[in-house]
Scaffold this motif. Structure first.
Motif, PDB file in Angstrom:
ATOM      1  N   ALA A  74       0.860  -1.186   0.000  1.00 41.24           N
ATOM      2  CA  ALA A  74       0.000   0.000   0.000  1.00 41.24           C
ATOM      3  C   ALA A  74       0.892   1.231   0.000  1.00 41.24           C
ATOM      4  O   ALA A  74       1.349   1.693   1.049  1.00 41.24           O
ATOM      5  CB  ALA A  74      -0.929  -0.007   1.210  1.00 41.24           C
ATOM      6  N   ASN A  75       1.136   1.748  -1.192  1.00 36.43           N
ATOM      7  CA  ASN A  75       2.114   2.815  -1.377  1.00 36.43           C
ATOM      8  C   ASN A  75       1.490   4.140  -1.817  1.00 36.43           C
ATOM      9  O   ASN A  75       2.106   5.194  -1.674  1.00 36.43           O
ATOM     10  CB  ASN A  75       3.153   2.365  -2.416  1.00 36.43           C
ATOM     11  CG  ASN A  75       4.070   3.469  -2.844  1.00 36.43           C
ATOM     12  OD1 ASN A  75       4.952   3.893  -2.101  1.00 36.43           O
ATOM     13  ND2 ASN A  75       3.872   3.969  -4.061  1.00 36.43           N
ATOM     14  N   ALA A  76       0.282   4.105  -2.358  1.00 36.79           N
ATOM     15  CA  ALA A  76      -0.334   5.322  -2.891  1.00 36.79           C
ATOM     16  C   ALA A  76      -0.426   6.396  -1.802  1.00 36.79           C
ATOM     17  O   ALA A  76      -0.831   6.114  -0.675  1.00 36.79           O
ATOM     18  CB  ALA A  76      -1.727   5.014  -3.443  1.00 36.79           C
ATOM     19  N   GLY A  77      -0.037   7.613  -2.154  1.00 36.21           N
ATOM     20  CA  GLY A  77      -0.046   8.680  -1.155  1.00 36.21           C
ATOM     21  C   GLY A  77      -0.166  10.044  -1.791  1.00 36.21           C
ATOM     22  O   GLY A  77      -0.045  10.207  -3.013  1.00 36.21           O
ATOM     23  N   ALA A  78      -0.408  11.040  -0.938  1.00 37.64           N
ATOM     24  CA  ALA A  78      -0.567  12.410  -1.408  1.00 37.64           C
ATOM     25  C   ALA A  78      -0.046  13.375  -0.353  1.00 37.64           C
ATOM     26  O   ALA A  78       0.049  13.028   0.830  1.00 37.64           O
ATOM     27  CB  ALA A  78      -2.039  12.704  -1.701  1.00 37.64           C
ATOM     28  N   THR A  79       0.306  14.569  -0.788  1.00 38.82           N
ATOM     29  CA  THR A  79       0.713  15.627   0.140  1.00 38.82           C
ATOM     30  C   THR A  79      -0.043  16.906  -0.197  1.00 38.82           C
ATOM     31  O   THR A  79      -0.388  17.148  -1.359  1.00 38.82           O
ATOM     32  CB  THR A  79       2.225  15.928   0.041  1.00 38.82           C
ATOM     33  OG1 THR A  79       2.537  16.320  -1.297  1.00 38.82           O
ATOM     34  CG2 THR A  79       3.060  14.711   0.411  1.00 38.82           C
ATOM     35  N   ARG A  80      -0.301  17.696   0.836  1.00 38.14           N
ATOM     36  CA  ARG A  80      -0.803  19.059   0.672  1.00 38.14           C
ATOM     37  C   ARG A  80      -0.146  19.883   1.768  1.00 38.14           C
ATOM     38  O   ARG A  80      -0.747  20.173   2.803  1.00 38.14           O
ATOM     39  CB  ARG A  80      -2.332  19.133   0.796  1.00 38.14           C
ATOM     40  CG  ARG A  80      -3.106  18.517  -0.351  1.00 38.14           C
ATOM     41  CD  ARG A  80      -4.559  18.971  -0.343  1.00 38.14           C
ATOM     42  NE  ARG A  80      -5.362  18.302  -1.339  1.00 38.14           N
ATOM     43  CZ  ARG A  80      -6.642  18.583  -1.585  1.00 38.14           C
ATOM     44  NH1 ARG A  80      -7.255  19.541  -0.884  1.00 38.14           N
ATOM     45  NH2 ARG A  80      -7.321  17.930  -2.509  1.00 38.14           N
ATOM     46  N   ASP A  81       1.111  20.208   1.541  1.00 41.26           N
ATOM     47  CA  ASP A  81       1.926  20.828   2.587  1.00 41.26           C
ATOM     48  C   ASP A  81       1.544  22.287   2.838  1.00 41.26           C
ATOM     49  O   ASP A  81       1.337  23.059   1.897  1.00 41.26           O
ATOM     50  CB  ASP A  81       3.403  20.758   2.210  1.00 41.26           C
ATOM     51  CG  ASP A  81       3.932  19.328   2.160  1.00 41.26           C
ATOM     52  OD1 ASP A  81       3.197  18.415   2.556  1.00 41.26           O
ATOM     53  OD2 ASP A  81       5.082  19.141   1.710  1.00 41.26           O
ATOM     54  N   MET A  82       1.481  22.617   4.119  1.00 37.82           N
ATOM     55  CA  MET A  82       1.197  23.980   4.548  1.00 37.82           C
ATOM     56  C   MET A  82       1.323  24.032   6.062  1.00 37.82           C
ATOM     57  O   MET A  82       1.042  23.041   6.743  1.00 37.82           O
ATOM     58  CB  MET A  82      -0.213  24.409   4.124  1.00 37.82           C
ATOM     59  CG  MET A  82      -0.566  25.846   4.461  1.00 37.82           C
ATOM     60  SD  MET A  82      -2.218  26.295   3.861  1.00 37.82           S
ATOM     61  CE  MET A  82      -1.959  26.204   2.079  1.00 37.82           C
ATOM     62  N   LEU A  83       1.760  25.148   6.594  1.00 33.59           N
ATOM     63  CA  LEU A  83       1.810  25.284   8.044  1.00 33.59           C
ATOM     64  C   LEU A  83       0.410  25.124   8.634  1.00 33.59           C
ATOM     65  O   LEU A  83      -0.579  25.560   8.039  1.00 33.59           O
ATOM     66  CB  LEU A  83       2.398  26.635   8.438  1.00 33.59           C
ATOM     67  CG  LEU A  83       3.885  26.839   8.096  1.00 33.59           C
ATOM     68  CD1 LEU A  83       4.300  28.265   8.428  1.00 33.59           C
ATOM     69  CD2 LEU A  83       4.761  25.839   8.826  1.00 33.59           C
ATOM     70  N   MET A  84       0.317  24.502   9.792  1.00 33.96           N
ATOM     71  CA  MET A  84      -0.966  24.147  10.374  1.00 33.96           C
ATOM     72  C   MET A  84      -1.898  25.343  10.544  1.00 33.96           C
ATOM     73  O   MET A  84      -3.114  25.243  10.310  1.00 33.96           O
ATOM     74  CB  MET A  84      -0.763  23.476  11.732  1.00 33.96           C
ATOM     75  CG  MET A  84      -2.053  22.940  12.343  1.00 33.96           C
ATOM     76  SD  MET A  84      -1.840  22.342  14.034  1.00 33.96           S
ATOM     77  CE  MET A  84      -1.643  23.874  14.918  1.00 33.96           C
ATOM     78  N   LEU A  85      -1.353  26.495  10.943  1.00 35.45           N
ATOM     79  CA  LEU A  85      -2.210  27.652  11.198  1.00 35.45           C
ATOM     80  C   LEU A  85      -2.909  28.150   9.938  1.00 35.45           C
ATOM     81  O   LEU A  85      -3.947  28.808  10.025  1.00 35.45           O
ATOM     82  CB  LEU A  85      -1.395  28.788  11.827  1.00 35.45           C
ATOM     83  CG  LEU A  85      -0.844  28.506  13.227  1.00 35.45           C
ATOM     84  CD1 LEU A  85      -0.097  29.716  13.764  1.00 35.45           C
ATOM     85  CD2 LEU A  85      -1.972  28.116  14.185  1.00 35.45           C
ATOM     86  N   GLY A  86      -2.365  27.820   8.776  1.00 36.78           N
ATOM     87  CA  GLY A  86      -2.997  28.215   7.528  1.00 36.78           C
ATOM     88  C   GLY A  86      -3.659  27.075   6.797  1.00 36.78           C
ATOM     89  O   GLY A  86      -4.196  27.261   5.701  1.00 36.78           O
ATOM     90  N   MET A  87      -3.618  25.868   7.383  1.00 35.94           N
ATOM     91  CA  MET A  87      -4.155  24.689   6.702  1.00 35.94           C
ATOM     92  C   MET A  87      -5.659  24.596   6.896  1.00 35.94           C
ATOM     93  O   MET A  87      -6.170  24.702   8.014  1.00 35.94           O
ATOM     94  CB  MET A  87      -3.474  23.424   7.242  1.00 35.94           C
ATOM     95  CG  MET A  87      -3.900  22.143   6.526  1.00 35.94           C
ATOM     96  SD  MET A  87      -3.045  20.685   7.176  1.00 35.94           S
ATOM     97  CE  MET A  87      -1.351  21.023   6.660  1.00 35.94           C
ATOM     98  N   SER A  88      -6.370  24.345   5.825  1.00 38.78           N
ATOM     99  CA  SER A  88      -7.811  24.164   5.908  1.00 38.78           C
ATOM    100  C   SER A  88      -8.145  22.742   6.342  1.00 38.78           C
ATOM    101  O   SER A  88      -7.325  21.829   6.198  1.00 38.78           O
ATOM    102  CB  SER A  88      -8.467  24.440   4.554  1.00 38.78           C
ATOM    103  OG  SER A  88      -8.095  23.440   3.611  1.00 38.78           O
ATOM    104  N   GLU A  89      -9.331  22.551   6.860  1.00 41.87           N
ATOM    105  CA  GLU A  89      -9.772  21.200   7.219  1.00 41.87           C
ATOM    106  C   GLU A  89      -9.844  20.313   5.980  1.00 41.87           C
ATOM    107  O   GLU A  89      -9.588  19.111   6.052  1.00 41.87           O
ATOM    108  CB  GLU A  89     -11.130  21.259   7.920  1.00 41.87           C
ATOM    109  CG  GLU A  89     -11.081  21.849   9.312  1.00 41.87           C
ATOM    110  CD  GLU A  89     -12.353  21.589  10.107  1.00 41.87           C
ATOM    111  OE1 GLU A  89     -13.203  20.796   9.639  1.00 41.87           O
ATOM    112  OE2 GLU A  89     -12.474  22.159  11.200  1.00 41.87           O
TER     113      GLU A  89
END
Length: 234
Positions: A74-89
């Motif tokens: 199980a290798n499939a993955g994704a990223t949506r990098d951003m500092l937590m204070l600016g990260m949306s739910e």
């Protein structure tokens, strides 16, 4: 004996190297991909791991082509990098949905047939970030650390059926994912490894291959960092 192997997200990077390593050893190998074209020489199945129906269709295609999945990576993955204070739910949830829920879906689907056969190998691809943390990656780190709990709980449920479940945690690996790094950021990340260099996809694939082998038949619930020392001690 040739086994039926499925590698999710196996059309590039670590996943592709893992798939090729199994194929070179004589296994029947299928890979999933969400977009683009499947890699040459491997059986490709289009699959979105965030969609349960897509997962079921993919497994049905693989089973028709090469039999029930005996080794799952199980290798499939994704990223949506951003500092937590600016990260949306939404950005947090999207990464959890792919990296954690996607792994759960494919592992559950594979385990049904493995349990019937009373043999199987499940490998979940995590990250040393899941153990060490990383600024700007709270969503990614949370999803990758959660795979450890998933794997170890699966061990207790499936061990009596001769199914092992292990976690491989790559660190800084030479793939397209780090090609965009500035020289300064690359040097900073390399300094966080005891070996003072990035790893290669082949080095990750060798560990995955070992954990799927008969030589590792008494290894289950393990978390193996492949990070040159990054993430050690967890």
């Amino acid at each position: 004996m040739s086994r039926s192997v499925l590698v999710t997200g196996g059309n590039r990077g670590i996943g592709l190297e893992v798939a090729r390593t199994f194929a070179e050893a004589g296994d029947k190998v299928a890979v999933t991909y969400r977009s683009g074209e499947p890699p040459t020489g491997l059986f490709g199945v289009r699959c979105d791991v965030t969609d349960p129906q897509s997962v079921d269709r993919a497994f049905a295609e693989v089973e028709a082509e090469q039999g029930p999945v005996e080794v799952l990576v199980a290798n499939a993955g994704a990223t949506r990098d951003m500092l937590m204070l600016g990260m949306s739910e939404e950005d947090f949830a999207a990464v959890i949905e792919t990296n954690l829920m996607g792994a759960f879906r494919v592992a559950r689907r594979a385990a049904v047939r493995m349990a019937t056969a009373r043999w199987g190998r499940v490998l979940l691809v995590s990250s040393t970030v899941g153990m060490a943390g990383s600024p700007g990656q709270t969503n990614y780190a949370a999803s990758k650390s959660a795979l450890i709990g998933l794997a170890r709980s699966m061990c207790w449920e499936l061990g009596r059926r001769n199914i092992t479940v292990n976690v491989v945690a790559p660190g800084l690996i030479e793939t397209d994912m780090i090609a965009h790094l500035t020289p300064e950021r690359r040097a900073e990340l390399v300094s966080g490894t005891a070996l003072r260099r990035p790893g290669t996809a082949a080095e990750v694939a060798a560990v995955v291959r070992f954990l799927a082998s008969e030589e590792a038949s008494f290894v289950t619930g393990a978390v193996v960092p492949v990070g040159g020392g990054h993430g050690m001690g967890h």
